[in-house]
Motif scaffolding. Sequence first.
Motif, PDB file in Angstrom:
ATOM      1  N   GLU A 165      70.401  31.925  45.438  1.00 47.56           N
ATOM      2  CA  GLU A 165      71.625  31.267  44.984  1.00 47.56           C
ATOM      3  C   GLU A 165      72.632  32.287  44.428  1.00 47.56           C
ATOM      4  O   GLU A 165      73.805  32.287  44.780  1.00 47.56           O
ATOM      5  CB  GLU A 165      71.280  30.232  43.904  1.00 47.56           C
ATOM      6  CG  GLU A 165      72.470  29.451  43.379  1.00 47.56           C
ATOM      7  CD  GLU A 165      72.040  28.439  42.331  1.00 47.56           C
ATOM      8  OE1 GLU A 165      72.224  27.239  42.585  1.00 47.56           O
ATOM      9  OE2 GLU A 165      71.509  28.839  41.266  1.00 47.56           O
ATOM     10  N   GLU A 169      74.340  33.599  47.685  1.00 48.03           N
ATOM     11  CA  GLU A 169      75.149  32.380  47.786  1.00 48.03           C
ATOM     12  C   GLU A 169      74.701  31.549  48.996  1.00 48.03           C
ATOM     13  O   GLU A 169      75.513  31.022  49.759  1.00 48.03           O
ATOM     14  CB  GLU A 169      76.645  32.720  47.828  1.00 48.03           C
ATOM     15  CG  GLU A 169      77.100  33.374  46.526  1.00 48.03           C
ATOM     16  CD  GLU A 169      78.525  33.926  46.568  1.00 48.03           C
ATOM     17  OE1 GLU A 169      79.142  33.916  47.659  1.00 48.03           O
ATOM     18  OE2 GLU A 169      79.010  34.349  45.509  1.00 48.03           O
ATOM     19  N   THR A 171      73.475  28.433  50.876  1.00 48.70           N
ATOM     20  CA  THR A 171      73.825  27.031  50.599  1.00 48.70           C
ATOM     21  C   THR A 171      72.629  26.185  50.164  1.00 48.70           C
ATOM     22  O   THR A 171      72.730  25.417  49.213  1.00 48.70           O
ATOM     23  CB  THR A 171      74.477  26.375  51.841  1.00 48.70           C
ATOM     24  OG1 THR A 171      73.686  26.680  52.983  1.00 48.70           O
ATOM     25  CG2 THR A 171      75.878  26.888  52.057  1.00 48.70           C
ATOM     26  N   ASN A 172      71.518  26.312  50.860  1.00 51.16           N
ATOM     27  CA  ASN A 172      70.343  25.494  50.513  1.00 51.16           C
ATOM     28  C   ASN A 172      69.249  26.358  49.882  1.00 51.16           C
ATOM     29  O   ASN A 172      68.082  26.312  50.277  1.00 51.16           O
ATOM     30  CB  ASN A 172      69.813  24.765  51.754  1.00 51.16           C
ATOM     31  CG  ASN A 172      69.360  25.730  52.843  1.00 51.16           C
ATOM     32  OD1 ASN A 172      69.711  26.909  52.813  1.00 51.16           O
ATOM     33  ND2 ASN A 172      68.573  25.242  53.788  1.00 51.16           N
ATOM     34  N   TYR A 210      73.523  33.107  58.067  1.00 53.64           N
ATOM     35  CA  TYR A 210      72.548  32.595  57.104  1.00 53.64           C
ATOM     36  C   TYR A 210      71.546  33.691  56.713  1.00 53.64           C
ATOM     37  O   TYR A 210      71.342  33.977  55.535  1.00 53.64           O
ATOM     38  CB  TYR A 210      71.818  31.388  57.696  1.00 53.64           C
ATOM     39  CG  TYR A 210      70.851  30.724  56.731  1.00 53.64           C
ATOM     40  CD1 TYR A 210      71.287  29.752  55.844  1.00 53.64           C
ATOM     41  CD2 TYR A 210      69.499  31.074  56.727  1.00 53.64           C
ATOM     42  CE1 TYR A 210      70.398  29.145  54.959  1.00 53.64           C
ATOM     43  CE2 TYR A 210      68.614  30.473  55.856  1.00 53.64           C
ATOM     44  CZ  TYR A 210      69.072  29.511  54.967  1.00 53.64           C
ATOM     45  OH  TYR A 210      68.182  28.918  54.086  1.00 53.64           O
TER      46      TYR A 210
END
Length: 318
Positions: A165, A169, A171-172, A210
Amino acid sequence: MSDNENHNAESASSASGNTDYHVPVLLQETVDGLNVQPDGIYVDCTFGGGSHSGEILKRLGKNGQLLAFDQDADAKRNVPDDPRIIFVPHNFRHLQRFLRLHKITQVDGVMADLGVSSHQFDEADRGFSIRFEGDMDMRMDKRQELTAFEVVDTYDEQRLHKIFEQYGEVTNSKTLARTIVQVRNTVSLKTIANFKQAVQAVVKGNPNKYFAQVFQALRIEVNDELGALKEMLQQIPSLLKPGGRVSIITFHSLEDRIVKNFFRKGDVEEAENADPFGRNVPEPPLKVITKKPITAAPEELKRNSRSRSAKLRVAEKV
């Protein structure tokens, strides 16, 4: 924003550095920012291919001196045969310690290019790149024990969630952390292919983007990049002579925020430099030279796509 591989490392090009090892960014701008004095003492905290160091050496006279730090053993082979340069094979967080060792108490300028070198991305066995197969390693200093595999294999779910996170950063990040903890008991995550396959079901959006964010987060954790940056910055005010300059290139918002805060307020954290009771707050030790960060010119962007997320900030000792 993430410093994915297309633009994480560094950039431009210099005859004096090994651009096969690493293409530097904002080369002239960074060294111009130092305002090099011919008989001064300078520090390159991130030697890499040696292009920034080479540009500093060009501007130094025969009595000038340059100390070049790099924790990656591979960088040592790029050191020029020049009596004015001293190579220090350690992390820049130990700046003051090694300067003292070389009987240096103050310097005229310090620079750091915080991007990962092209060489590190392009060596498959280093594990930095999602383009190659190799072990989940990601150590910039091979002498250290912690690897990316250790992180994904031993950290608990909460700690993994926080890393993904905050540093990537992602997302999930919570789902990713839970998935890793669930699958690692039955599947080995030791290699890049194994890791990508094991978490494939939870990949969101563009897989390359990702995984670039996930790998960025792991790399920052493995190398304690933000901790090292904060430690280095806190040593700079006492190391710089009055009028001495510091030039730092960052490649993602986490680093840039830390550098910006330190240059403006003399503090690596985001606390406001104000006292609620109206008492005198000490003046920050550095004066910001670049009100806005310097970014790559169109010509450099065309030549080197990795330069597009680079931001250069310069400050001067008051």
